[in-house]
Motif scaffolding. Sequence first.
Motif, PDB file in Angstrom:
ATOM      1  N   VAL A  57       0.841  -1.206   0.000  1.00 19.23           N
ATOM      2  CA  VAL A  57       0.000   0.000   0.000  1.00 19.23           C
ATOM      3  C   VAL A  57       0.871   1.250   0.000  1.00 19.23           C
ATOM      4  O   VAL A  57       2.012   1.235   0.461  1.00 19.23           O
ATOM      5  N   SER A  58       0.305   2.328  -0.539  1.00 19.09           N
ATOM      6  CA  SER A  58       0.950   3.629  -0.416  1.00 19.09           C
ATOM      7  C   SER A  58       0.601   4.206   0.950  1.00 19.09           C
ATOM      8  O   SER A  58      -0.542   4.080   1.405  1.00 19.09           O
ATOM      9  N   THR A  59       1.569   4.813   1.597  1.00 19.20           N
ATOM     10  CA  THR A  59       1.327   5.380   2.921  1.00 19.20           C
ATOM     11  C   THR A  59       1.781   6.823   2.954  1.00 19.20           C
ATOM     12  O   THR A  59       2.723   7.213   2.257  1.00 19.20           O
ATOM     13  N   ARG A 135       1.902  -2.023   8.970  1.00 15.99           N
ATOM     14  CA  ARG A 135       0.743  -2.460   8.173  1.00 15.99           C
ATOM     15  C   ARG A 135       0.718  -3.995   8.085  1.00 15.99           C
ATOM     16  O   ARG A 135       0.634  -4.554   6.994  1.00 15.99           O
ATOM     17  N   LEU A 136       0.776  -4.664   9.216  1.00 15.59           N
ATOM     18  CA  LEU A 136       0.839  -6.127   9.222  1.00 15.59           C
ATOM     19  C   LEU A 136      -0.356  -6.769   8.538  1.00 15.59           C
ATOM     20  O   LEU A 136      -0.234  -7.826   7.909  1.00 15.59           O
ATOM     21  N   ARG A 137      -1.496  -6.149   8.650  1.00 19.66           N
ATOM     22  CA  ARG A 137      -2.684  -6.716   8.015  1.00 19.66           C
ATOM     23  C   ARG A 137      -2.490  -6.811   6.509  1.00 19.66           C
ATOM     24  O   ARG A 137      -2.841  -7.824   5.892  1.00 19.66           O
ATOM     25  N   GLU A 138      -1.946  -5.766   5.915  1.00 14.06           N
ATOM     26  CA  GLU A 138      -1.737  -5.762   4.472  1.00 14.06           C
ATOM     27  C   GLU A 138      -0.621  -6.726   4.048  1.00 14.06           C
ATOM     28  O   GLU A 138      -0.667  -7.307   2.980  1.00 14.06           O
ATOM     29  N   TRP A 139       0.386  -6.885   4.920  1.00 15.51           N
ATOM     30  CA  TRP A 139       1.507  -7.780   4.610  1.00 15.51           C
ATOM     31  C   TRP A 139       1.202  -9.246   4.955  1.00 15.51           C
ATOM     32  O   TRP A 139       1.969 -10.142   4.607  1.00 15.51           O
ATOM     33  N   SER A 140       0.102  -9.505   5.655  1.00 12.81           N
ATOM     34  CA  SER A 140      -0.154 -10.837   6.223  1.00 12.81           C
ATOM     35  C   SER A 140      -0.175 -11.940   5.170  1.00 12.81           C
ATOM     36  O   SER A 140       0.132 -13.096   5.471  1.00 12.81           O
ATOM     37  N   ARG A 141      -0.527 -11.599   3.955  1.00 15.89           N
ATOM     38  CA  ARG A 141      -0.582 -12.614   2.898  1.00 15.89           C
ATOM     39  C   ARG A 141       0.769 -13.298   2.695  1.00 15.89           C
ATOM     40  O   ARG A 141       0.840 -14.451   2.266  1.00 15.89           O
TER      41      ARG A 141
END
Length: 208
Positions: A57-59, A135-141
């Motif tokens: 994601v862009s942050t 952003r662990l949720r986004e990296w969780s994959r």
Amino acid sequence: MSKPKSRPGKRPAQKPVKTTMADYAMSFEQLGEWVSARAKSLSMVDGAVSAVVAGPVSTMPEEWVCPLLGVDPDDFNHDTETFSAIAATLMRHNEISETLSTKPETFAPVFVQMANGEIDARPWCMGFLLVMKLRLREWSRLLTPARVEHRLLLPILSHCVDDRDRPFLPPAMRTESAYFIQNASSEIPKSVEALRQFWMPIRFKRDT
């Protein structure tokens, strides 16, 4: 006798007007000194910036620059040495983004060079992990070992440790980790580009 003409005094030299981020930024070498004085590592900063560029994601800059450099959001609003360090960090972000977009084969992470000539990739990888944790949720994959795409992170996570300084990866992966630790200078740049390519369709969709 005529009065000699007075000569106007020299005007003080005007400071150049700052119009771009580059005008505010200190040099990358100066950034290294700045972060070192704050018990941080330029290599760690470089790893964190790389994660921002290659991530899912862009942050907003404040979201990752503040915890990385230990600054406050208000520091973005003042022309100070701290903002000069912030600007240098953002310039490195732009540089990495440009490199990965145009000549990814030339991407060169800033690793720590040890006295014996070998490299220490741990600070760089810990910086990368720091941004992932934001952003662990986004990296969780990519954090589930059973998924094949988890391998994209192995060259980086092999160098990471947890809060107790224990290897981040489970014992079952230690043998493979040894290879990535031995070949960090070649495997990590390839991993960053692979991660960027993996996330690009998802990231582009979220940004539009």
